[in-house]
Design an enzyme around this catalytic site. Structure first.
Site, PDB file in Angstrom:
ATOM      1  N   LYS A  55       0.831  -1.206   0.000  1.00  0.00           N
ATOM      2  CA  LYS A  55       0.000   0.000   0.000  1.00  0.00           C
ATOM      3  C   LYS A  55       0.864   1.255   0.000  1.00  0.00           C
ATOM      4  O   LYS A  55       1.912   1.299   0.658  1.00  0.00           O
ATOM      5  CB  LYS A  55      -0.916  -0.035   1.230  1.00  0.00           C
ATOM      6  N   SER A  81      -9.485   2.339   2.706  1.00  0.00           N
ATOM      7  CA  SER A  81      -8.418   2.981   1.957  1.00  0.00           C
ATOM      8  C   SER A  81      -7.497   2.010   1.220  1.00  0.00           C
ATOM      9  O   SER A  81      -6.630   2.439   0.462  1.00  0.00           O
ATOM     10  CB  SER A  81      -7.578   3.839   2.909  1.00  0.00           C
ATOM     11  N   SER A 112     -10.534  -0.062   6.557  1.00  0.00           N
ATOM     12  CA  SER A 112      -9.783   0.095   5.311  1.00  0.00           C
ATOM     13  C   SER A 112      -9.361  -1.191   4.629  1.00  0.00           C
ATOM     14  O   SER A 112      -8.977  -1.177   3.467  1.00  0.00           O
ATOM     15  CB  SER A 112      -8.547   0.960   5.551  1.00  0.00           C
TER      16      SER A 112
END
Length: 472
Positions: free
Chosen positions: A79, A154, A178
Site C-alpha cells: 500500500k 483505503s 480500510s
C-alpha cells in the site's frame, strides 16, 4: 481463460514455487503481463518497481528452495501509505508526491524476510482518510465489477489488484474499515488482525491500536497464508508479541462452524441500504440451513462512536500536524478537518474516549464469551459512484459527516477484535456484498476456521480473477 500463473491461488502458486515447478522470476513476469493489460483500466497500482523486484527474485533463486521463506518468491504489492526502501511512497498526498524512503516499514521487512517479492505500490486515499480510493497524485481507483463505481478504501488499490489477478496477495491496513470495505466492494477477502499480530512502524505513535496491518486475497486460505508470513515478533513495535505455534493456513484448511453465532444488521447504530439487507438475509438463511445456530443479538457498542471519533482525530493530529503546518494548501478538506478536530481536543476529552473504549471492549468480550462470533454486513451500501467522495445518504437518511457510513467498521476497531470480510452475495445489479465476522482478540485461527466454513457454504469467493467490467 488459460491456466496462466496469474490465475493461480496464492496457496497453489507457493506450492509450485516450493516444488520447483515455477520460479519467482517466472511468476513476476506473469504478474507484469497482467498489470500491463489490466491496470490502465482500473488504476490500482500506480507505482511499479519491477526492476527492484527482479533483483530481489534473482537473489532468492540463488538460495535453496527450503531457504526462500514461507512465500518462496511470491509477488506482493504494498500500500502507498507503507514505506518500501527506494520506492516512491506518497501517502496519496501532493505534500509527499516525490518522497522516496531510504528504509522500509516493519511489515515490508516481515514480508520480504519470508520471500515476498515487492513489485508495486497500491493506490490509497490521501493519508488513508475516507473509504473511497482517490487522491490528487494518482487519481481514482475503479471497481472492476463496474468501472463507474468505487473500490472502497483505503486499501482500494490492493483489493482491486487481488480481484483482477494483478496480485496473489496484497498488504493493506485498517483504521476504520480500510481492509474490510474494499474487500466487500471488490468481492475478495480482507482481514483485520488483532493489534500486535502484524508488526507496525516506525511510527510517532507506536502504542496506537486503531490502525493495523493485514492481508487481502481471493479466498480465506490465501488470506491465512498471507497472515502466517506477515505475523511475527518485532521488538521495535511495543504491541508485538511472540507468535504461537498455530499455523493460520492450517486453521483455514480445517473449516468448522462455531457452536453458536450472533447476527446484527446494524450493531444498533448503522443505517443499512436495502440491497445489502437483502443479500445479507439470503446469506444468513444459507448459513442457518447448513446448521449454524444464529441468534439476532449484539452488545451495546453505542460508546464506540464518540470514542472512535475522538481517538481518530487525536491520531490524525499527532501524525499529520506537520503536514498541515507545512503543506496545508496541498491537503484535501477531509484530512484538514481530521487534523484540526484533533488539535482542538482536551485531555478531558481524551480521557473520556479512553473510558468509553474500555467499556465497549469489555462489553464485546463478554458478548463473544457467549456467542463466539458476531456476524454483520461488512459495509452498509453497495459500491457507489466513484465520483462521489463519500456516502451522504443511506436508505433515505442523510448522514451528518463523512465518517457516518463507516460505523460497521470502526465500532469493531474500537473493540480491538480481529475481523474478516468474506464475499456473501450480490445485489440485484450484480455488485458484491461482504459479510463481516468478528472474533475474540488473538483468536485469528478460530476466526479463520469459521470464515472458511462460511465461505464454503456461501460459495461466493472468486475461484479465478475477473476482467474489469464496464457495467455490473
Amino acid at each position: 481463460m488459460t491456466d496462466t500463473p496469474w490465475t493461480w491461488t496464492a496457496v497453489a502458486a507457493v506450492e509450485r514455487l516450493k516444488r520447483g515447478e515455477t520460479t519467482p522470476r517466472e511468476l513476476l513476469a506473469s504478474m507484469r503481463q497482467r498489470v500491463e493489460a489490466v491496470d490502465p483500466m482500473v488504476n490500482a497500482l500506480p507505482t511499479l518497481c519491477f526492476d527492484r523486484a527482479e533483483r530481489f527474485a534473482e537473489r532468492l533463486e540463488a538460495l535453496p528452495v527450503a531457504d526462500r521463506g514461507r512465500f518462496a518468491g511470491l509477488p506482493w504489492p504494498i500500500k502507498d501509505s507503507t514505506a518500501v526502501s527506494g520506492v516512491r511512497t506518497t501517502w496519496g498526498s501532493l505534500a509527499y508526491a516525490d518522497h522516496v524512503p531510504e528504509t522500509s516499514d516493519y511489515v515490508v521487512e516481515a514480508i520480504e524476510a519470508e520471500g515476498g517479492v515487492v513489485f508495486a505500490k497500491s493506490n490509497t486515499p490521501e493519508f488513508e482518510a475516507g473509504a473511497n480510493t482517490f487522491n490528487e497524485v494518482f487519481g481514482r481507483t475503479l471497481n472492476p465489477w463496474d468501472l463507474s463505481r468505487s473500490a472502497g478504501g483505503s486499501s482500494g488499490g490492493a483489493a482491486v489488484a487481488v480481484a483482477t489477478g494483478m496480485a496473489f496477495l496484497a498488504q493493506g491496513s485498517d483504521f476504520a474499515c480500510s481492509l474490510r470495505y474494499p474487500a466487500a466492494f471488490c468481492n475478495v477477502v480482507g482481514m483485520r488482525p488483532t493489534p500486535g499480530v502484524v508488526p507496525q512502524g516506525p511510527s510517532a505513535l507506536p502504542g496506537q491500536v486503531l490502525s493495523v496491518m493485514g492481508p487481502l486475497a481471493r479466498n480465506v486460505e490465501d488470506v491465512a497464508l498471507a497472515l502466517d508470513g506477515m505475523a511475527r515478533f518485532d521488538a521495535r513495535d511495543p504491541l508485538s508479541r511472540p507468535c504461537g505455534a498455530t499455523s493460520y493456513l492450517a486453521a483455514a484448511q480445517a473449516p468448522r462452524p462455531p457452536a453458536r453465532a450472533a447476527f446484527s444488521m446494524t450493531l444498533g447504530m448503522a443505517a443499512v441500504d436495502r440491497p445489502v439487507r437483502e443479500a445479507m438475509g439470503q446469506a444468513l438463511d444459507r448459513l442457518a440451513s447448513s446448521g449454524l445456530r444464529v441468534d439476532e443479538a449484539c452488545p451495546d457498542l453505542a460508546a464506540s462512536d464518540p470514542a472512535f471519533r475522538t481517538m481518530r482525530a487525536f491520531q490524525f493530529a499527532a501524525l499529520r500536524r506537520g503536514a498541515l503546518e507545512r503543506h496545508g494548501d496541498k491537503l484535501k478538506p477531509e484530512v484538514i478537518w481530521n487534523i484540526e478536530e484533533g488539535l482542538k481536543l482536551t485531555a478531558l476529552e481524551l480521557a473520556g474516549a479512553e473510558a468509553d473504549r474500555a467499556r465497549v471492549r469489555l462489553a464485546m468480550l463478554e458478548f463473544l464469551d457467549r456467542y463466539g462470533v458476531l456476524i454483520t454486513p461488512t459495509a452498509p451500501v453497495e459500491p457507489f459512484p466513484v465520483e462521489q467522495r463519500y456516502v451522504e445518504h443511506i436508505d433515505g437518511q442523510r448522514l451528518a459527516t463523512y465518517l457516518d457510513w463507516l460505523v460497521l467498521g470502526y465500532a469493531i476497531t474500537v473493540c480491538g477484535c480481529p475481523a474478516i470480510s468474506i464475499p456473501c452475495g450480490r445485489t440485484s445489479t450484480g455488485l458484491p456484498v461482504g459479510l463481516q465476522l468478528v472474533g475474540k482478540p488473538h483468536g485469528e485461527a478460530e476466526l479463520l476456521r469459521t470464515a472458511a466454513w462460511c465461505e464454503g457454504v456461501l460459495g461466493q469467493s472468486l475461484a479465478r480473477p475477473i476482467d474489469p467490467m464496464e457495467h455490473a
